[in-house]
Design an enzyme around this catalytic site. Structure first.
Site, PDB file in Angstrom:
ATOM      1  N   GLY A   1     -43.445 -96.906 -39.386  1.00  0.00           N
ATOM      2  CA  GLY A   1     -42.939 -96.466 -38.083  1.00  0.00           C
ATOM      3  C   GLY A   1     -44.029 -96.705 -37.041  1.00  0.00           C
ATOM      4  O   GLY A   1     -45.002 -97.432 -37.286  1.00  0.00           O
TER       5      GLY A   1
ATOM      6  N   GLN B   1     -35.292 -92.276 -28.517  1.00  0.00           N
ATOM      7  CA  GLN B   1     -34.540 -92.721 -27.342  1.00  0.00           C
ATOM      8  C   GLN B   1     -35.298 -92.458 -26.055  1.00  0.00           C
ATOM      9  O   GLN B   1     -35.621 -93.358 -25.293  1.00  0.00           O
ATOM     10  CB  GLN B   1     -33.213 -91.956 -27.261  1.00  0.00           C
ATOM     11  CG  GLN B   1     -32.279 -92.204 -28.408  1.00  0.00           C
ATOM     12  CD  GLN B   1     -31.028 -91.334 -28.278  1.00  0.00           C
ATOM     13  OE1 GLN B   1     -30.895 -90.546 -27.352  1.00  0.00           O
ATOM     14  NE2 GLN B   1     -30.118 -91.491 -29.209  1.00  0.00           N
TER      15      GLN B   1
ATOM     16  N   GLU C   1     -38.347 -84.721 -18.338  1.00  0.00           N
ATOM     17  CA  GLU C   1     -37.668 -84.143 -19.504  1.00  0.00           C
ATOM     18  C   GLU C   1     -37.959 -82.656 -19.551  1.00  0.00           C
ATOM     19  O   GLU C   1     -38.887 -82.164 -18.897  1.00  0.00           O
ATOM     20  CB  GLU C   1     -38.128 -84.833 -20.793  1.00  0.00           C
ATOM     21  CG  GLU C   1     -37.507 -86.204 -20.947  1.00  0.00           C
ATOM     22  CD  GLU C   1     -37.712 -86.815 -22.322  1.00  0.00           C
ATOM     23  OE1 GLU C   1     -38.502 -86.269 -23.113  1.00  0.00           O
ATOM     24  OE2 GLU C   1     -37.075 -87.837 -22.591  1.00  0.00           O
TER      25      GLU C   1
ATOM     26  N   HIS D   1     -33.026 -79.969 -32.338  1.00  0.00           N
ATOM     27  CA  HIS D   1     -32.629 -80.584 -31.070  1.00  0.00           C
ATOM     28  C   HIS D   1     -31.290 -79.991 -30.658  1.00  0.00           C
ATOM     29  O   HIS D   1     -30.375 -79.890 -31.468  1.00  0.00           O
ATOM     30  CB  HIS D   1     -32.515 -82.112 -31.226  1.00  0.00           C
ATOM     31  CG  HIS D   1     -32.498 -82.802 -29.901  1.00  0.00           C
ATOM     32  ND1 HIS D   1     -31.406 -82.774 -29.074  1.00  0.00           N
ATOM     33  CD2 HIS D   1     -33.441 -83.514 -29.252  1.00  0.00           C
ATOM     34  CE1 HIS D   1     -31.687 -83.445 -27.964  1.00  0.00           C
ATOM     35  NE2 HIS D   1     -32.913 -83.904 -28.048  1.00  0.00           N
TER      36      HIS D   1
ATOM     37  N   ARG E   1     -36.676 -76.806 -25.842  1.00  0.00           N
ATOM     38  CA  ARG E   1     -35.673 -77.130 -26.866  1.00  0.00           C
ATOM     39  C   ARG E   1     -35.257 -75.951 -27.731  1.00  0.00           C
ATOM     40  O   ARG E   1     -34.077 -75.778 -28.007  1.00  0.00           O
ATOM     41  CB  ARG E   1     -36.251 -78.174 -27.817  1.00  0.00           C
ATOM     42  CG  ARG E   1     -36.089 -79.526 -27.293  1.00  0.00           C
ATOM     43  CD  ARG E   1     -36.517 -80.556 -28.259  1.00  0.00           C
ATOM     44  NE  ARG E   1     -36.406 -81.798 -27.502  1.00  0.00           N
ATOM     45  CZ  ARG E   1     -36.904 -82.939 -27.864  1.00  0.00           C
ATOM     46  NH1 ARG E   1     -37.562 -83.028 -28.990  1.00  0.00           N
ATOM     47  NH2 ARG E   1     -36.753 -83.999 -27.125  1.00  0.00           N
TER      48      ARG E   1
ATOM     49  N   HIS F   1     -34.640 -81.698 -36.048  1.00  0.00           N
ATOM     50  CA  HIS F   1     -35.043 -82.912 -35.332  1.00  0.00           C
ATOM     51  C   HIS F   1     -36.499 -83.314 -35.563  1.00  0.00           C
ATOM     52  O   HIS F   1     -36.790 -84.459 -35.858  1.00  0.00           O
ATOM     53  CB  HIS F   1     -34.796 -82.675 -33.845  1.00  0.00           C
ATOM     54  CG  HIS F   1     -35.121 -83.850 -32.985  1.00  0.00           C
ATOM     55  ND1 HIS F   1     -34.544 -85.087 -33.189  1.00  0.00           N
ATOM     56  CD2 HIS F   1     -35.945 -83.980 -31.911  1.00  0.00           C
ATOM     57  CE1 HIS F   1     -34.999 -85.928 -32.284  1.00  0.00           C
ATOM     58  NE2 HIS F   1     -35.862 -85.294 -31.509  1.00  0.00           N
TER      59      HIS F   1
ATOM     60  N   ARG G   1     -42.869 -78.675 -30.303  1.00  0.00           N
ATOM     61  CA  ARG G   1     -43.328 -79.924 -29.679  1.00  0.00           C
ATOM     62  C   ARG G   1     -42.733 -80.097 -28.275  1.00  0.00           C
ATOM     63  O   ARG G   1     -41.551 -79.843 -28.052  1.00  0.00           O
ATOM     64  CB  ARG G   1     -42.878 -81.090 -30.550  1.00  0.00           C
ATOM     65  CG  ARG G   1     -43.119 -82.439 -29.953  1.00  0.00           C
ATOM     66  CD  ARG G   1     -42.429 -83.499 -30.768  1.00  0.00           C
ATOM     67  NE  ARG G   1     -40.994 -83.446 -30.594  1.00  0.00           N
ATOM     68  CZ  ARG G   1     -40.222 -84.503 -30.313  1.00  0.00           C
ATOM     69  NH1 ARG G   1     -40.759 -85.686 -30.185  1.00  0.00           N
ATOM     70  NH2 ARG G   1     -38.920 -84.374 -30.178  1.00  0.00           N
TER      71      ARG G   1
HETATM   72  C1  LIG Z   1     -33.071 -89.688 -33.082  1.00  0.00           C
HETATM   73  C2  LIG Z   1     -34.507 -89.418 -32.715  1.00  0.00           C
HETATM   74  C3  LIG Z   1     -34.924 -89.554 -31.402  1.00  0.00           C
HETATM   75  C4  LIG Z   1     -36.256 -89.322 -31.069  1.00  0.00           C
HETATM   76  N1  LIG Z   1     -36.657 -89.505 -29.763  1.00  0.00           N
HETATM   77  C5  LIG Z   1     -37.968 -89.366 -29.468  1.00  0.00           C
HETATM   78  C6  LIG Z   1     -38.450 -89.674 -28.154  1.00  0.00           C
HETATM   79  O1  LIG Z   1     -37.695 -90.077 -27.276  1.00  0.00           O
HETATM   80  N2  LIG Z   1     -39.779 -89.512 -27.903  1.00  0.00           N
HETATM   81  C7  LIG Z   1     -40.659 -89.087 -28.858  1.00  0.00           C
HETATM   82  O2  LIG Z   1     -41.857 -88.952 -28.560  1.00  0.00           O
HETATM   83  N3  LIG Z   1     -40.223 -88.797 -30.101  1.00  0.00           N
HETATM   84  C8  LIG Z   1     -38.920 -88.942 -30.428  1.00  0.00           C
HETATM   85  N4  LIG Z   1     -38.496 -88.664 -31.693  1.00  0.00           N
HETATM   86  C9  LIG Z   1     -39.494 -88.295 -32.705  1.00  0.00           C
HETATM   87  C10 LIG Z   1     -40.262 -89.557 -33.086  1.00  0.00           C
HETATM   88  O3  LIG Z   1     -39.378 -90.646 -33.124  1.00  0.00           O
HETATM   89  C11 LIG Z   1     -40.915 -89.407 -34.443  1.00  0.00           C
HETATM   90  O4  LIG Z   1     -41.632 -88.224 -34.505  1.00  0.00           O
HETATM   91  C12 LIG Z   1     -41.881 -90.544 -34.671  1.00  0.00           C
HETATM   92  O5  LIG Z   1     -41.248 -91.763 -34.408  1.00  0.00           O
HETATM   93  C13 LIG Z   1     -42.391 -90.526 -36.094  1.00  0.00           C
HETATM   94  O6  LIG Z   1     -43.056 -91.727 -36.321  1.00  0.00           O
HETATM   95  P1  LIG Z   1     -43.812 -91.965 -37.685  1.00  0.00           P
HETATM   96  O7  LIG Z   1     -44.404 -93.322 -37.592  1.00  0.00           O
HETATM   97  O8  LIG Z   1     -44.669 -90.813 -37.973  1.00  0.00           O
HETATM   98  O9  LIG Z   1     -42.622 -91.952 -38.776  1.00  0.00           O
HETATM   99  P2  LIG Z   1     -41.308 -92.834 -38.907  1.00  0.00           P
HETATM  100  O10 LIG Z   1     -41.029 -93.588 -37.686  1.00  0.00           O
HETATM  101  O11 LIG Z   1     -40.246 -91.948 -39.435  1.00  0.00           O
HETATM  102  O12 LIG Z   1     -41.695 -93.879 -40.035  1.00  0.00           O
HETATM  103  C14 LIG Z   1     -41.872 -93.476 -41.370  1.00  0.00           C
HETATM  104  C15 LIG Z   1     -42.174 -94.693 -42.207  1.00  0.00           C
HETATM  105  O13 LIG Z   1     -42.641 -94.291 -43.474  1.00  0.00           O
HETATM  106  C16 LIG Z   1     -41.965 -94.989 -44.494  1.00  0.00           C
HETATM  107  N5  LIG Z   1     -41.941 -94.139 -45.680  1.00  0.00           N
HETATM  108  C17 LIG Z   1     -41.583 -92.841 -45.768  1.00  0.00           C
HETATM  109  N6  LIG Z   1     -41.719 -92.403 -47.025  1.00  0.00           N
HETATM  110  C18 LIG Z   1     -42.171 -93.451 -47.763  1.00  0.00           C
HETATM  111  C19 LIG Z   1     -42.473 -93.628 -49.133  1.00  0.00           C
HETATM  112  N7  LIG Z   1     -42.350 -92.645 -50.031  1.00  0.00           N
HETATM  113  N8  LIG Z   1     -42.895 -94.841 -49.536  1.00  0.00           N
HETATM  114  C20 LIG Z   1     -43.007 -95.863 -48.666  1.00  0.00           C
HETATM  115  N9  LIG Z   1     -42.737 -95.753 -47.349  1.00  0.00           N
HETATM  116  C21 LIG Z   1     -42.323 -94.559 -46.910  1.00  0.00           C
HETATM  117  C22 LIG Z   1     -40.593 -95.255 -43.905  1.00  0.00           C
HETATM  118  O14 LIG Z   1     -39.978 -96.327 -44.587  1.00  0.00           O
HETATM  119  C23 LIG Z   1     -40.965 -95.594 -42.468  1.00  0.00           C
HETATM  120  O15 LIG Z   1     -41.391 -96.926 -42.392  1.00  0.00           O
HETATM  121  C24 LIG Z   1     -37.165 -88.904 -32.049  1.00  0.00           C
HETATM  122  C25 LIG Z   1     -36.745 -88.769 -33.374  1.00  0.00           C
HETATM  123  C26 LIG Z   1     -35.422 -89.022 -33.706  1.00  0.00           C
HETATM  124  C27 LIG Z   1     -34.989 -88.864 -35.130  1.00  0.00           C
END
Ligand SMILES: Cc1cc2nc3c(=O)[nH]c(=O)nc-3n(C[C@H](O)[C@H](O)[C@H](O)COP(=O)(O)OP(=O)(O)OC[C@H]3O[C@@H](n4cnc5c(N)ncnc54)[C@H](O)[C@@H]3O)c2cc1C
Length: 568
Positions: free
Chosen positions: A18, A51, A117, A233, A279, A347, A382
């Site tokens: 991510g 989003q 926001e 959310h 929220r 969320h 958050r």
């Molecule tokens: C619908 C939605 C809307 C959002 N809107 C916003 C916004 O507008 N602004 C904001 O700041 N935040 C927003 N958030 C929150 C934000 O998107 C997340 O907190 C953030 O993107 C998390 O990023 P990350 O890289 O930590 O994890 P993620 O983006 O969830 O990525 C996790 C990664 O880890 C990998 N993974 C997980 N477990 C394993 C495993 N066991 N083995 C191998 N790979 C694994 C997955 O495949 C993925 O690639 C939103 C969240 C959602 C769900």
């Protein structure tokens, strides 16, 4: 595809693709050999679904101090002020870096457009229409694929960490790709596995948000923090048969109203900020309003309220929310003509693996970034759009990472026969059914409003489910034969990648459900994303973090007292 480096090892193994994992991988020194693992493909993550946008104090009428104060105020007394200071002061530079990499944020004149926001006192949220996460992820992914030192291991599921038996230091991970379970040695591991919303039946999170990093780190002996704090959310789509697609906060920021079944704009009955309250307040108000209506209003109880965009300028709606318009349209809702049925859903998980300001966990050579980490920036709740920012700001920490002295041992191959009892074609369906019942249980007992009796009942039920899971023949074979063998050898099993992942995710969901409920029962007060009906107010005594190490719960040293101004 399996790469030769997988067996000889990487300098750094980043688990998660991510925003946090991608950005961390790009920040690592370019002479390090980096493995980047994702259990699906790089286009599937919560980051891709984000989003609303990403927050940074870059407007002339804004300041880092205001961003700090808003973040602390949302965090309900549990933010780590140093971590927040770090987040908000690095934010403008991180945005600059994203712009340099080519992220196409919406522009207003020659500057990025900013929106307001909930709980922000200034418009400070950069966005790319209502698909900001996709804009960020697509750009970062393009750069990752251009970097010769980064090897992407897609469709690879990490089960556990490899630890040095003598020192306990992290030395890589055990992962499955296709039917192969293998050790992937690494000098340093960075967990970037995202959140755990899938532990609830109602969630905005993608299917892969199963709290894997938190469960993996816990089993390895890392200290976890504040797992009871889950942000709900307020506005997830509630159409029968549709996923709980998130209707961004920015819609209310731009002027949409919340109405009940009678058309009443009820949020001002609960909070003076109305639809723009924080929220947790909006989520709880909707929950309470629906409960109240179910008791007092004649007619069938409706499990949702309405988000009404009809008073907004249609041109603004079209420009700002094309994805929401399109997704609602696909479920037969014309947002220009009718309100959208919405209700709260799990969320964002504020809790996670305890990290310091350098993203180091309590296990040597193990780091955590993004939603899986508990950096201290979110406290008990958050502030909207601070999480993508956290991914980038703390991902940047990897720039200065130094490697410990270390040498990978090549792992021999080994073949394990797939045991006959596991030929059962219903095994996958059985795991899916167990997952659904767990999710429903956690939603019912540890959702928006909690109490001791209900939490304790759920803990007993989930512990029973965990025991039954461990005794299952598949668990028996994986836990006692296949995974131990994979510490030292590449193990070929039958080609059952879906089954291995479904089992691994359920194991993690059961672990995080247990830990989250224990933490929720432990904290006898209400604060931020943790609301107890039996203890409805915050308490000075609980101005502390919840820590979990193995099965021991404890509290941290006290944070600032309630109402005390933040340190300058
Ligand atoms: C619908 C939605 C809307 C959002 N809107 C916003 C916004 O507008 N602004 C904001 O700041 N935040 C927003 N958030 C929150 C934000 O998107 C997340 O907190 C953030 O993107 C998390 O990023 P990350 O890289 O930590 O994890 P993620 O983006 O969830 O990525 C996790 C990664 O880890 C990998 N993974 C997980 N477990 C394993 C495993 N066991 N083995 C191998 N790979 C694994 C997955 O495949 C993925 O690639 C939103 C969240 C959602 C769900």
């Amino acid at each position: 595809v399996l790469q030769p480096q997988s067996s000889t090892g990487f300098d750094v193994l980043v688990i998660g693709g991510g925003a946090a994992g991608l950005y961390a991988a790009l920040c690592l020194p370019s002479h390090y050999r980096v493995g980047l693992i994702t259990k699906e493909t790089l286009t599937q993550s919560a980051s891709d679904w984000a989003q609303g946008g990403i927050a940074a104090a870059i407007a002339s009428d804004d300041s880092v101090q205001l961003h700090l104060e808003d973040t602390l105020s949302a965090g309900a007394g549990l933010c780590d002020v140093d971590a927040v200071q770090y987040l908000v002061s690095q934010a403008p530079d991180c945005i600059e870096s994203l712009l340099t990499l080519g992220v196409a944020f919406d522009q207003s004149g020659d500057r990025p457009a900013l929106t307001l926001e909930a709980a922000h006192r200034r418009p400070r949220v950069l966005h790319a229409a209502d698909a900001t996460g996709r804009a960020v992820v697509t750009t970062l992914t393009r750069h990752v694929y251009q970097r010769p030192n980064i090897t992407v291991l897609a469709n690879t599921f990490v089960f556990d960490l490899l630890l040095d038996p003598a020192t306990g230091a992290c030395q890589g991970a055990i992962a499955a790709q296709g039917g192969q379970i293998m050790p992937i040695p690494a000098a340093v591991v960075v967990l970037a596995t995202g959140g755990g919303g899938q532990v609830f039946s109602q969630t905005t999170n993608p299917l892969g948000s199963t709290g894997d990093g938190v469960a993996i780190a816990w089993r390895a002996g890392a200290v976890l923090r504040d797992l009871e704090f889950m942000q709900f959310h307020p506005t997830a789509l509630m159409t029968p048969g549709a996923p709980h697609f998130l209707i961004s906060e920015a819609v209310r920021g731009e002027g949409a109203y919340l109405r009940d079944e009678q058309g009443h704009r009820f949020m001002f009955d609960y909070h003076p900020a109305g639809e723009l309250a924080a929220r947790d307040i909006v989520s709880r108000s909707i929950y309470q309003h629906l409960q109240h209506q179910a008791k007092t209003v004649d007619g069938p109880a409706v499990p949702h309220v309405w988000l009404d965009l009809r008073a907004m300028d249609p041109a603004v709606v079209r420009r700002r929310f094309p994805t929401i318009i399109q997704r609602c349209h696909s479920y037969g809702i014309d947002v220009f003509q009718q309100p959208i049925p919405v209700a709260p859903a799990a969320h964002y998980w504020m809790g996670g693996v305890l990290t310091d300001l350098q993203s180091a966990t309590s296990i040597p050579h193990l780091y955590a970034v993004g939603e899986t980490a508990s950096t201290g920036v979110h406290g008990a709740n958050r502030l909207a759009s601070n999480s993508l920012l956290e991914c980038v700001v703390f991902g940047y920490n990897m720039t200065g990472l130094t490697l410990p002295a270390w040498e990978a041992q090549p792992s021999p191959g080994r073949s394990l026969p797939w045991p006959t009892p596991l030929q059962d074609p219903d095994l996958l369906g059985d795991l899916a059914q167990q997952r659904r019942s767990l999710q429903q249980r956690v939603w019912n007992h540890a959702g928006i409003c909690r109490d001791q009796q209900s939490l304790e009942a759920a803990i007993a039920q989930i512990d029973l489910q965990r025991q039954q899971f461990i005794q299952h023949p598949l668990s028996d074979w994986l836990l006692h034969t296949a995974l131990p063998a994979a510490h030292h050898a590449q193990v070929s099993t039958a080609d059952q990648p879906e089954l291995l992942q479904a089992w691994g995710e359920l194991r993690n969901l059961l672990d995080i459900a247990h830990l989250m409920l224990k933490s929720a029962a432990f904290r006898t007060e209400s604060r931020g994303g943790h609301y107890r009906q039996d203890y409805p107010s915050p308490s000075d005594r609980w101005q502390v973090h919840t820590l979990i190490h193995h099965d021991t719960l404890s509290t941290s040293a006290p944070r600032l007292a309630l109402g005390q101004p933040p340190r300058p």
